[in-house]
Design a protein around this motif. Structure first.
Motif, PDB file in Angstrom:
ATOM      1  N   ALA A   1       0.828  -1.210   0.000  1.00 21.14           N
ATOM      2  CA  ALA A   1       0.000   0.000   0.000  1.00 21.14           C
ATOM      3  C   ALA A   1       0.867   1.267   0.000  1.00 21.14           C
ATOM      4  N   ARG A   2       1.979   1.225   0.745  1.00 23.26           N
ATOM      5  CA  ARG A   2       2.830   2.423   0.872  1.00 23.26           C
ATOM      6  C   ARG A   2       3.647   2.694  -0.394  1.00 23.26           C
ATOM      7  N   PHE A   3       4.137   1.623  -1.038  1.00 23.49           N
ATOM      8  CA  PHE A   3       5.076   1.833  -2.142  1.00 23.49           C
ATOM      9  C   PHE A   3       4.518   1.409  -3.507  1.00 23.49           C
ATOM     10  N   GLY A   4       3.221   1.061  -3.535  1.00 22.52           N
ATOM     11  CA  GLY A   4       2.631   0.581  -4.787  1.00 22.52           C
ATOM     12  C   GLY A   4       2.693   1.583  -5.923  1.00 22.52           C
ATOM     13  N   ALA A   5       2.648   2.862  -5.606  1.00 23.34           N
ATOM     14  CA  ALA A   5       2.626   3.896  -6.646  1.00 23.34           C
ATOM     15  C   ALA A   5       4.026   4.352  -7.043  1.00 23.34           C
ATOM     16  N   ARG A   6       5.065   3.914  -6.358  1.00 29.13           N
ATOM     17  CA  ARG A   6       6.428   4.383  -6.638  1.00 29.13           C
ATOM     18  C   ARG A   6       7.105   3.480  -7.679  1.00 29.13           C
ATOM     19  N   VAL A   7       7.600   4.099  -8.738  1.00 30.70           N
ATOM     20  CA  VAL A   7       8.263   3.341  -9.801  1.00 30.70           C
ATOM     21  C   VAL A   7       9.531   2.676  -9.284  1.00 30.70           C
ATOM     22  N   SER A   8      10.219   3.362  -8.341  1.00 34.09           N
ATOM     23  CA  SER A   8      11.480   2.830  -7.816  1.00 34.09           C
ATOM     24  C   SER A   8      11.295   1.520  -7.048  1.00 34.09           C
ATOM     25  N   HIS A   9      10.072   1.289  -6.547  1.00 36.54           N
ATOM     26  CA  HIS A   9       9.813   0.069  -5.762  1.00 36.54           C
ATOM     27  C   HIS A   9       8.928  -0.937  -6.519  1.00 36.54           C
ATOM     28  N   ALA A  10       8.721  -0.698  -7.812  1.00 33.58           N
ATOM     29  CA  ALA A  10       7.762  -1.524  -8.571  1.00 33.58           C
ATOM     30  C   ALA A  10       8.113  -3.008  -8.536  1.00 33.58           C
ATOM     31  N   ALA A  11       9.413  -3.312  -8.709  1.00 37.43           N
ATOM     32  CA  ALA A  11       9.821  -4.734  -8.723  1.00 37.43           C
ATOM     33  C   ALA A  11       9.566  -5.402  -7.379  1.00 37.43           C
ATOM     34  N   GLN A  12       9.903  -4.673  -6.298  1.00 40.52           N
ATOM     35  CA  GLN A  12       9.687  -5.233  -4.955  1.00 40.52           C
ATOM     36  C   GLN A  12       8.198  -5.452  -4.669  1.00 40.52           C
ATOM     37  N   VAL A  13       7.399  -4.458  -5.088  1.00 39.95           N
ATOM     38  CA  VAL A  13       5.944  -4.557  -4.865  1.00 39.95           C
ATOM     39  C   VAL A  13       5.376  -5.755  -5.611  1.00 39.95           C
ATOM     40  N   GLN A  14       5.741  -5.925  -6.887  1.00 38.25           N
ATOM     41  CA  GLN A  14       5.253  -7.058  -7.670  1.00 38.25           C
ATOM     42  C   GLN A  14       5.687  -8.396  -7.080  1.00 38.25           C
ATOM     43  N   SER A  15       6.942  -8.412  -6.588  1.00 35.93           N
ATOM     44  CA  SER A  15       7.453  -9.635  -5.963  1.00 35.93           C
ATOM     45  C   SER A  15       6.625 -10.012  -4.742  1.00 35.93           C
ATOM     46  N   ARG A  16       6.289  -8.991  -3.966  1.00 35.95           N
ATOM     47  CA  ARG A  16       5.520  -9.277  -2.740  1.00 35.95           C
ATOM     48  C   ARG A  16       4.067  -9.645  -3.049  1.00 35.95           C
ATOM     49  N   ILE A  17       3.514  -9.058  -4.094  1.00 35.61           N
ATOM     50  CA  ILE A  17       2.146  -9.419  -4.497  1.00 35.61           C
ATOM     51  C   ILE A  17       2.103 -10.886  -4.917  1.00 35.61           C
ATOM     52  N   LYS A  18       3.110 -11.315  -5.713  1.00 37.49           N
ATOM     53  CA  LYS A  18       3.161 -12.728  -6.142  1.00 37.49           C
ATOM     54  C   LYS A  18       3.354 -13.667  -4.953  1.00 37.49           C
ATOM     55  N   LYS A  19       4.193 -13.215  -3.992  1.00 34.71           N
ATOM     56  CA  LYS A  19       4.423 -14.019  -2.783  1.00 34.71           C
ATOM     57  C   LYS A  19       3.115 -14.232  -2.019  1.00 34.71           C
ATOM     58  N   LEU A  20       2.326 -13.153  -1.879  1.00 34.75           N
ATOM     59  CA  LEU A  20       1.061 -13.254  -1.141  1.00 34.75           C
ATOM     60  C   LEU A  20       0.066 -14.160  -1.861  1.00 34.75           C
ATOM     61  N   GLU A  21       0.092 -14.123  -3.186  1.00 31.73           N
ATOM     62  CA  GLU A  21      -0.842 -14.952  -3.958  1.00 31.73           C
ATOM     63  C   GLU A  21      -0.563 -16.445  -3.764  1.00 31.73           C
ATOM     64  N   LYS A  22       0.712 -16.780  -3.517  1.00 38.20           N
ATOM     65  CA  LYS A  22       1.093 -18.193  -3.382  1.00 38.20           C
ATOM     66  C   LYS A  22       0.891 -18.740  -1.971  1.00 38.20           C
ATOM     67  N   ILE A  23       0.767 -17.833  -0.997  1.00 35.11           N
ATOM     68  CA  ILE A  23       0.654 -18.287   0.398  1.00 35.11           C
ATOM     69  C   ILE A  23      -0.693 -18.969   0.626  1.00 35.11           C
ATOM     70  N   GLU A  24      -0.658 -20.158   1.240  1.00 34.65           N
ATOM     71  CA  GLU A  24      -1.893 -20.845   1.637  1.00 34.65           C
ATOM     72  C   GLU A  24      -2.366 -20.264   2.964  1.00 34.65           C
ATOM     73  N   ARG A  25      -3.508 -19.630   2.920  1.00 40.89           N
ATOM     74  CA  ARG A  25      -4.020 -18.934   4.108  1.00 40.89           C
ATOM     75  C   ARG A  25      -4.516 -19.936   5.143  1.00 40.89           C
ATOM     76  N   ILE A  26      -4.104 -19.737   6.374  1.00 46.28           N
ATOM     77  CA  ILE A  26      -4.561 -20.595   7.484  1.00 46.28           C
ATOM     78  C   ILE A  26      -6.001 -20.235   7.810  1.00 46.28           C
ATOM     79  N   GLN A  27      -6.868 -21.242   7.858  1.00 50.60           N
ATOM     80  CA  GLN A  27      -8.276 -21.036   8.196  1.00 50.60           C
ATOM     81  C   GLN A  27      -8.530 -21.527   9.617  1.00 50.60           C
ATOM     82  N   LEU A  28      -9.131 -20.686  10.415  1.00 45.81           N
ATOM     83  CA  LEU A  28      -9.509 -21.112  11.773  1.00 45.81           C
ATOM     84  C   LEU A  28     -10.907 -21.708  11.732  1.00 45.81           C
ATOM     85  N   PRO A  29     -11.071 -22.938  12.253  1.00 47.37           N
ATOM     86  CA  PRO A  29     -12.428 -23.504  12.300  1.00 47.37           C
ATOM     87  C   PRO A  29     -13.287 -22.686  13.253  1.00 47.37           C
ATOM     88  N   PRO A  30     -14.603 -22.613  12.988  1.00 45.62           N
ATOM     89  CA  PRO A  30     -15.474 -21.869  13.909  1.00 45.62           C
ATOM     90  C   PRO A  30     -15.413 -22.474  15.307  1.00 45.62           C
TER      91      PRO A  30
END
Length: 546
Positions: free
Chosen positions: A277-306
């Motif tokens: 959110a902080r660096f998404g608009a900065r061209v200087s951080h574009a590669a890092q932002v994209q890398s982190r977006i891809k990392k988040l997409e691959k993470i299997e989210r832990i689900q808590l049972p009710p």
């Protein structure tokens, strides 16, 4: 032996299992647990072939005999109790007939190859017959019936003369008699008294050699019999290697570990999302932002049972009674039979129930426990003597009949509200929640509730009233383990006086501080808790054997 692989099963819009798997291996003893509606009975029906999975495979070793005891006992008529049990072993009886026919055939001349084929079939049949206990079938049927409380004097009574609860015992006896390779038991202790429960416990531990999968609301029974727990919940099946107490401890450890992992993951996700959110608009951080977006997409989210919420309720202090709650003076009861004859139930019972005592009333089936409770509750007049209530004693009485007195058209909330008319809706809903009626459950009509749910309503009403002497006849019947724990906690809080009949040994061990036993029409008093009582009984039996 039996393997369920990647099972998916859906009832209407409700998914019971998604890619679930379990194994039943030879000689394993497994308890099946989970909330109502999670799919325990469906699992039994899948194993027996009464239902098919939507996806997945169920495989079973050849010649595996499965015995299934459910709460749905079919029509029984036209046979004696013993003949009904023997009929369950019809396949074994038929095998015995085939063996006799083969033996007769061997006495006649035949070709050598035909004789060899016959001898092979005969060997297989006799091996199977012996494995199934065919040679002592009737003796085993009699032993099982006796163990479940139907003695030789009633072997030849017509099955129609037995009540529903006793028919359940006959059906259970039939399943046990066939000595299956895999035994599926759905609430086998529901209609048994303590003596029969202990007999079944001993039989499963010491006599039965096959694999066992069972549901049961009796915590002591589960702890003694099983060495593995399978939990059915949240569309999955989870295995725990231990008895029921081990399962409770291990489940909590796993829950805490999952919660810790979930929190760590949430903290990590928050940091990554904050960076994006902080660096998404900065061209200087574009590669890092994209890398982190891809990392988040691959993470299997832990689900808590009710979480299954448990809500405690502060029961109001009941009014104080006198120190002497009930005096029993030479109490006796004789029932007059329809044919004009009389049947003595008990006689000469004297004693005192004192304030704040919690008493277990024990004795064999038919000893007169329920009759004595009815006398104490004023529901039945004694034939001789008197039961005199002390000063300021207000009585609450629960029996299975209590559930029939509920208004079927009222909701749960309306029924409980009627028991505490001065309470606001928040207090009423909190009491309902304490007895496991949460959310929309409080708006269910009584006529749509199960037996266990109706029991919980009646017990909630009793504990909501300003009563200081509770008389409870089998309050744990129909209740699952969680509901029994809720009731136990409520009765441990109760500061009045209590006398009860229950076949749940864990419940009695945790609650009572005195025991009255009715035996052969007389009452014996044990000045100690339920553990002390069991020790005294065992000591008496050992002395008698000596």
């Amino acid at each position: 032996m039996i393997h369920l692989t990647n099972i998916t099963k859906q009832h209407g819009a409700r998914v019971l299992f998604h890619d679930a798997a379990l194994q039943i291996l030879p000689a394993t003893r497994t308890g099946l647990v989970g909330p109502n509606g999670a799919g325990k009975t469906t699992l039994f029906r899948l194993i027996t072939g009464q239902e098919e999975p939507d996806k997945g495979d169920i495989s079973c070793a050849k010649r595996t005999v499965i015995g299934y005891f459910s709460q749905e006992v079919g029509e029984m008529s036209g046979r004696s109790a013993l003949a009904e049990v023997m009929a369950a072993a019809g396949a074994i009886t038929a095998l015995g007939e085939q063996i006799r026919e083969m033996e007769a055939a061997m006495a006649t001349p035949m070709a050598e190859d035909a004789l060899a084929a016959l001898l092979e079939r005969y060997g297989t049949a006799t091996e199977e017959f012996e494995h199934r206990g065919g040679y002592d079938l009737e003796n085993r049927a009699q032993a099982v019936l006796t163990g479940l409380g139907i003695g030789p004097d009633r072997y030849h009574f017509p099955v129609e003369s037995f009540s529903g609860g006793w028919k359940m015992r006959i059906a259970l006896a039939g399943i046990l008699t066939i000595n299956p390779d895999v035994l599926l038991l759905d609430e086998p202790t529901n209609h048994l008294d303590v003596e029969s429960i202990i007999w079944l416990e001993e039989w499963l531990v010491n006599e039965f050699t096959g694999a066992l999968l069972m549901t049961c609301h009796d915590r002591d029974f589960m702890n003694r019999v099983v060495g593995r727990i399978i939990e059915v919940a949240h569309q999955s099946v989870t295995t725990y290697s231990g008895n029921y107490d081990f399962y409770l401890r291990e489940r909590e450890i796993r829950r805490q570990q999952l919660l810790a992992s979930y929190r760590r993951q949430q903290e990590m996700l928050a940091k990554e999302e904050d960076f994006i959110a902080r660096f998404g608009a900065r061209v200087s951080h574009a590669a890092q932002v994209q890398s982190r977006i891809k990392k988040l997409e691959k993470i299997e989210r832990i689900q808590l049972p009710p979480e299954q919420r448990t809500i405690s309720f502060e029961f109001s202090e009941p009014p104080r009674s006198g120190d002497d709650v009930v005096r029993l003076d030479n109490l006796g009861k004789v029932w007059r039979q329809p044919d004009g004859t009389t049947r003595p139930v008990f006689s000469g019972i004297s004693g005192m129930i004192r304030r704040r005592e919690k008493i277990a009333l024990t004795g064999r089936n038919g000893a007169g426990k329920s009759t004595l409770l009815k006398v104490l509750a004023g529901q039945v007049e004694p034939t001789t003597g008197a039961a005199t209530l002390g000063a300021n004693v207000s009585v609450g009485y629960f029996s299975q009949h209590s559930m029939d007195l509920l208004d079927g058209d009222r909701t749960v909330a309306e029924t409980v509200q009627a028991a505490m008319p001065q309470a606001n809706i928040g207090v009423v809903r909190n009491l309902c929640a304490a007895f496991l009626f949460q959310g929309d459950d409080v708006d269910k009509r009584i006529k749509l509730l199960s037996g266990g749910e109706k029991s919980r309503v009646v017990l909630a009403m009793l504990l909501a009233r300003p009563l200081n002497f509770l008389i409870l006849d089998e309050p744990t019947n129909h209740l699952d383990i969680q509901s029994r724990e809720v009731l136990l906690e409520a009765l441990l809080q109760f500061t009045g006086t209590l006398i009860m009949v229950s076949h749940d040994r864990h419940f009695l061990r945790a609650l009572v501080n005195r025991v009255f036993e009715i035996d052969h029409g007389q009452m014996r008093v044990f000045e100690g808790d339920y553990g002390y009582y069991l020790g005294q009984i065992a000591s008496d039996e050992n002395a008698h054997r000596g």
